[in-house]
Design an enzyme around this catalytic site. Structure first.
Site, PDB file in Angstrom:
ATOM      1  N   SER A 316       8.518  -8.625   5.932  1.00  0.00           N
ATOM      2  CA  SER A 316       9.070  -8.937   4.621  1.00  0.00           C
ATOM      3  C   SER A 316       8.057  -8.774   3.495  1.00  0.00           C
ATOM      4  O   SER A 316       7.662  -7.669   3.177  1.00  0.00           O
ATOM      5  CB  SER A 316       9.658 -10.345   4.653  1.00  0.00           C
ATOM      6  N   GLU A 327       1.325   3.505  -0.110  1.00  0.00           N
ATOM      7  CA  GLU A 327       1.947   4.600  -0.851  1.00  0.00           C
ATOM      8  C   GLU A 327       1.480   4.713  -2.301  1.00  0.00           C
ATOM      9  O   GLU A 327       1.498   5.808  -2.867  1.00  0.00           O
ATOM     10  CB  GLU A 327       3.466   4.445  -0.810  1.00  0.00           C
ATOM     11  N   LYS A 341      11.690  -5.743   7.942  1.00  0.00           N
ATOM     12  CA  LYS A 341      12.673  -6.522   7.177  1.00  0.00           C
ATOM     13  C   LYS A 341      12.712  -5.979   5.755  1.00  0.00           C
ATOM     14  O   LYS A 341      11.760  -6.143   4.997  1.00  0.00           O
ATOM     15  CB  LYS A 341      12.331  -8.005   7.147  1.00  0.00           C
TER      16      LYS A 341
END
Length: 491
Positions: A316, A327, A341
């Site tokens: 999460s 990224e 999640k």
């Protein structure tokens, strides 16, 4: 959620839980307010008089619900508990979503839910979630009784003190697992790859919500472990970084392994410390497919080289953090694939103190990837030694000469990992195993009975846990990479 439930997946989060600050996404606010209005309508709808009092128009889709309630109230053979019936109706709606992260909590459960991200609590210290009618561990909290007892992500808790958890929500399971400091709770746990469930007795303790732990090695590489995303985690991280900078930090390992998630605003604030201004931190997609991007601001950034450690217990909010670092900040991820999640939950309180937590959106990585049930693959995959995955040994069991069981086999593997020689690792407690236990007892200052039980078992698991920490292959790889970066920048 740890037996605090949480996003926590946080982060878990009965499941891991991310609480989204409403001012972050105006569009989400609209949907949350709309949903809350619908909930309030339902709460007031049992009895047309109340609906009329607040000037609300009747809604045809609820006629069947009113009819069922009226029939029960009039014809059921015993007196009905109106509050329990209404709560059951709300809970039934949420259960029908087949979403492990949407849950109704009564007053007591809601109180524990709020407590889990803001203060200490008493229990075993493990994030749990409901999945397909079963309760499973998302992650144990660092230093908690659950961690010391050897509970691991994806362990299924089948029963608590002999009471089956099958079909229970994570909120209901929390009420059974938590308890006063010093009291014992017996869990029946099924671990993947083992034939028989384990009986684990854990002594409850106070679980402080301290979430950041920092240390520095001789090469000036800081290791900062973040165990969850709670109310003060971002402030704790800033303080830890400042302390490491004063000690001459040259690079940093950020460790979110076994971190089940938590509060989204904390993950945003922390990620913002590393991601360049204007870069995307993550995206949110509502139920109409509309996307909103959260971008990094102009605050001061951490400039030393960084790597991030992840594993299957990273969930999460941890995954939001890891994905943005990978990224948008170009940070290397090391370890194992994360939990997976990719949804956002909001918790809404009712006037009576009860609470409804429900999924409001998807979250996507900066590049638009939805990692739900997929997880994030690390750039460099590194596994821990096999002995790091050995299951818990019950100190109440008495393993001795001529015993034959899976527990004996695991005990033999532990002895072997610690440098003792139990003979053939086959689950049979023979003379060689007995001598290995006696040798271990002698070295540990324990009476040399040759029986693996009680204090001997506890000490064996303690020594193994210390060995795992000393031989942390994932952390070692991270430090190796950072030292290479330090060398190249120096040249």
């Amino acid at each position: 959620m740890d037996e605090n439930k949480s996003d926590q997946p946080s982060g878990k989060h009965p499941s891991p839980y991310i609480r989204l600050k409403k001012f972050h996404f105006i569009m989400l606010v609209f949907f949350l307010v709309f949903a809350t209005a619908a909930i309030t309508t339902l709460a007031l709808a049992f009895g047309g008089e109340k609906a009329a009092e607040v000037g609300m128009k009747p809604r045809g889709e609820f006629e069947k619900l009113y009819e069922a309630y009226d029939k029960l109230e009039k014809n059921y053979y015993q007196d009905i508990n109106e509050e329990k019936l209404i709560n059951g109706a709300i809970n039934g709606m949420l259960d029908s979503l087949d979403d492990p992260y949407s849950d109704y909590m009564d007053k007591k459960e809601a109180s524990q839910f709020h407590e889990s991200v803001s203060s200490s609590f008493e229990g075993i210290g493990a994030e749990i979630q409901e999945e397909k009618g079963m309760i499973k561990i998302v992650s144990p909290i660092k230093g908690s009784p659950a961690e010391k007892a050897g509970l691991r992500p994806n362990d299924r808790i089948m029963a608590v003190d002999g009471k089956s958890l099958e079909g229970m929500s994570s909120s209901e399971a929390v009420l059974l697992i938590r308890g006063e400091k010093g009291t014992k709770v017996k869990l029946k746990v099924q671990r993947a790859g083992t034939k028989e469930p384990m009986e684990i007795t854990i002594v409850r303790d106070e679980i402080p919500i301290e979430t950041v732990y920092a240390e520095m090695n001789n090469d000036k590489v800081a290791h900062i472990q973040i165990t969850s995303f709670s109310e003060h985690t971002a402030a704790e991280l800033k303080k830890a970084i400042e302390e490491m900078e004063k000690k001459g930090m040259k690079s940093m390992v950020l460790d979110v392994r076994q971190n089940p998630g938590g509060l989204l605003d904390q993950a945003v604030e922390m990620t913002d410390m590393f991601v360049p201004e204007g870069k995307v931190l993550f995206q949110v997609e509502d139920n109409q497919g509309r996307r909103e991007k959260m971008v990094s601001d102009s605050k001061k950034k951490v400039t030393v080289p960084v790597v991030v450690l992840v594993d299957s217990g990273s969930a999460s909010a941890s995954e939001i953090f890891a994905a943005a670092m990978k990224e948008s900040a170009g940070v290397t991820l090391i370890g194992e694939k994360t939990f997976g999640k990719g949804t956002v939950q909001t918790a809404e309180d009712f006037k009576d103190g009860s609470n409804m937590k429900f999924t409001t959106a998807k979250w996507l990585t900066p590049n638009g990837n939805w990692i739900h049930k997929k997880g994030i693959k690390p750039d460099i995959e590194v596994k821990l030694p096999d002995y790091a995955n050995l299951p818990y040994l019950n100190p109440d069991s008495e393993l001795k000469l001529d015993s034959l069981s899976e527990e004996v086999k695991n005990g033999e593997k532990m002895l072997e990992a610690l440098g003792y020689h139990p003979g053939k690792v086959d689950g049979f407690f023979d003379k060689a195993t007995e001598e290995a236990v006696k040798e271990f007892q002698k070295k540990s200052g324990i009476e040399q009975t040759g029986v693996l039980s009680g204090d001997t078992t506890v000490q064996l698991m303690t020594d193994l846990r210390e060995k795992i920490q000393e031989n942390d292959t994932q952390k070692e790889k991270a430090i190796e990479i950072l030292k290479e970066k330090q060398s190249s920048s120096a040249s």
